[in-house]
Design an enzyme around this catalytic site. Structure first.
Site, short mmCIF file in Angstrom:
data_model
loop_
_atom_site.label_atom_id
_atom_site.label_comp_id
_atom_site.label_asym_id
_atom_site.label_seq_id
_atom_site.Cartn_x
_atom_site.Cartn_y
_atom_site.Cartn_z
N GLU A 57 1.02 -1.12 0.01
CA GLU A 57 0.00 0.06 -0.07
C GLU A 57 1.01 1.34 -0.15
OE1 GLU A 57 -2.94 0.67 2.89
OE2 GLU A 57 -3.73 2.22 1.77
N GLU A 82 4.83 4.78 3.34
CA GLU A 82 4.50 6.33 3.89
C GLU A 82 5.74 7.16 4.47
OE1 GLU A 82 2.90 9.14 4.22
OE2 GLU A 82 1.09 7.71 4.01
N ASP A 132 -2.65 12.12 -2.55
CA ASP A 132 -2.83 13.66 -2.45
C ASP A 132 -3.29 14.19 -4.15
OD1 ASP A 132 -1.78 14.52 0.10
OD2 ASP A 132 -0.20 13.08 -0.76
N ASP A 168 -11.33 10.65 -4.64
CA ASP A 168 -12.72 11.51 -4.72
C ASP A 168 -12.39 12.70 -5.40
OD1 ASP A 168 -10.82 12.37 -2.90
OD2 ASP A 168 -12.30 13.63 -2.11
N LYS A 206 -10.19 7.98 6.35
CA LYS A 206 -10.46 9.12 6.77
C LYS A 206 -10.64 10.22 5.35
CE LYS A 206 -7.57 12.70 8.44
NZ LYS A 206 -6.25 13.16 8.97
N PHE A 207 -9.95 10.00 4.20
CA PHE A 207 -9.91 10.60 3.10
C PHE A 207 -11.06 10.44 2.33
CE2 PHE A 207 -5.69 11.81 4.64
CZ PHE A 207 -5.61 12.96 4.30
C1 LIG Z 1 -4.45 12.20 1.13
S1 LIG Z 1 -3.36 10.97 1.93
C2 LIG Z 1 -4.46 9.50 1.86
C3 LIG Z 1 -4.03 8.48 2.99
C4 LIG Z 1 -4.91 7.19 3.03
N1 LIG Z 1 -4.62 6.30 1.92
C5 LIG Z 1 -6.29 7.43 2.99
O1 LIG Z 1 -6.96 7.00 2.35
O2 LIG Z 1 -6.76 7.89 4.26
C6 LIG Z 1 -1.86 10.74 1.06
C7 LIG Z 1 -0.92 9.76 1.76
O3 LIG Z 1 0.13 9.64 0.76
C8 LIG Z 1 1.41 9.95 1.46
N2 LIG Z 1 2.02 9.92 0.21
C9 LIG Z 1 2.11 10.95 -0.83
N3 LIG Z 1 3.11 10.62 -1.80
C10 LIG Z 1 3.86 9.55 -1.26
C11 LIG Z 1 5.17 9.07 -1.77
N4 LIG Z 1 5.67 9.56 -2.94
N5 LIG Z 1 5.58 8.28 -0.98
C12 LIG Z 1 4.92 7.76 0.30
N6 LIG Z 1 4.11 8.23 0.80
C13 LIG Z 1 3.51 9.24 0.05
C14 LIG Z 1 1.40 11.11 2.09
O4 LIG Z 1 2.20 11.41 3.14
C15 LIG Z 1 -0.16 11.09 2.73
O5 LIG Z 1 -0.07 10.31 4.03
#
Ligand SMILES: C[S@@+](CC[C@H](N)C(=O)[O-])C[C@H]1O[C@@H](n2cnc3c(N)ncnc32)[C@H](O)[C@@H]1O
Length: 227
Positions: A57, A82, A132, A168, A206-207
C-alpha cells in the site's frame, strides 16, 4: 510553455507532529517492523520470514486500510510505504495492540522504492487509495500517478497481480485513467476509460469520509498486467 524541470517534484509534503505515544511506538517497534530502504532491493522473504501473497500500500496515511486488511488476511503480507511519521507511529502502535505481525513499513518516497527497492514481478497487489490530488494546474506534476510511475508499477507487479486505486477528486480520477489506460503493460479491468464499482471489501478511510462530506463522488480503478 515553461521548461520541464529536471528534478522530479515530490508527491508529498511531510507535515504533522507525532504524539508521544506514536513516538514511543516508533522507538519500540521500528526495529521489528520497519524496513530501512538503502536503494537496494528489499529482502521481503527475510523480512517476513515466509513466502506469502504480498500486498503493497502506497501512502497509507493513518493506516486504516492497511490495518484492516492485515487483520482480515493473516495469510498475506503487507508492505506499507509512507513518509508521514504520525501515521507510521499509529500503525506500529495498532499492530502491537492488535497482535499483527504481517505488516512491514518503509518510510521513504514510494517512487524511489519502486525504482530500485522491489524485485520485478514480486508484488501481488498494489494499493493507492486517495493519493494527494494536487488540484492546482501548476502542481499537477506532483501527482503520484504519472506515466513513468505507471511503468514502475508494471515492473513490480506479478503477472497474476492487481493494481487498485481510488480517489474522490474527479479530475485526478480522469488523469489516472488517462495515464494508466495508456500504459501498454496494464489492462483496465472495467474496460477502456471506465471505473469499477466500489469494491465492497475496501475499507473506508479518513480521506474517503472527507471526500463524501464534501459531496465528492468516489472513483475506483482496477488494472491487471497485460499478458
Ligand atoms: C491524502 S493521504 C491518503 C491517506 C490514506 N490512503 C487514506 O485513504 O486515508 C495521501 C498520503 O500519501 C502519502 N504519500 C504521498 N506521496 C507519497 C510518496 N511518494 N511516498 C510515500 N507516501 C506518499 C502522504 O504522506 C499521505 O499520507
Amino acid at each position: 510553455m515553461e521548461p520541464t524541470p529536471l528534478v522530479r517534484p515530490r508527491s508529498f509534503v511531510v507535515r504533522g507532529r507525532k504524539t508521544e505515544a506514536q513516538t514511543r511506538a516508533i522507538d519500540e517497534l521500528w526495529p521489528s517492523f520497519g524496513l530501512e530502504f538503502t536503494g537496494e532491493p528489499l529482502d521481503l522473504d527475510a523480512a517476513f520470514g515466509r513466502r506469502a501473497p504480498r500486498v503493497v500500500e502506497i501512502g497509507f496515511g493513518n493506516g486504516e486500510n492497511l490495518l484492516t486488511l492485515a487483520e482480515r488476511h493473516p495469510d498475506r503480507d503487507f508492505v506499507g510505504i509512507e513518509v508521514h511519521g504520525a501515521g507510521i507511529g499509529r500503525v506500529l502502535g495498532a499492530m502491537r495492540d492488535r497482535g499483527l505481525t504481517n505488516i512491514r513499513i518503509v518510510r521513504h518516497d514510494a517512487v524511489e522504492v519502486f525504482e530500485t527497492g522491489l524485485r520485478p514481478g514480486s508484488i501481488d497487489e498494489i494499493l493507492i487509495f486517495f493519493p494527494d490530488p494536487w488540484p492546482k494546474a501548476r502542481h499537477h506534476r506532483r501527482r503520484l500517478v504519472q506515466p513513468e510511475f505507471g511503468r514502475l508499477l508494471v515492473r513490480a507487479i506479478a503477472p497474476t497481480g492487481v493494481l487498485r486505486l481510488a480517489t474522490d477528486w474527479e479530475p485526478y480520477a480522469e488523469h489516472m485513467i488517462e495515464v494508466l489506460d495508456a500504459e501498454p503493460g496494464l489492462a483496465n479491468a472495467a474496460g477502456a476509460d471506465r471505473f469499477v464499482p466500489r469494491p465492497e471489501d475496501r475499507p473506508v478511510t479518513k480521506f474517503e469520509r472527507r471526500g463524501e462530506r464534501l459531496g465528492h463522488a468516489i472513483f475506483d480503478l482496477e488494472y491487471r498486467p497485460r499478458t
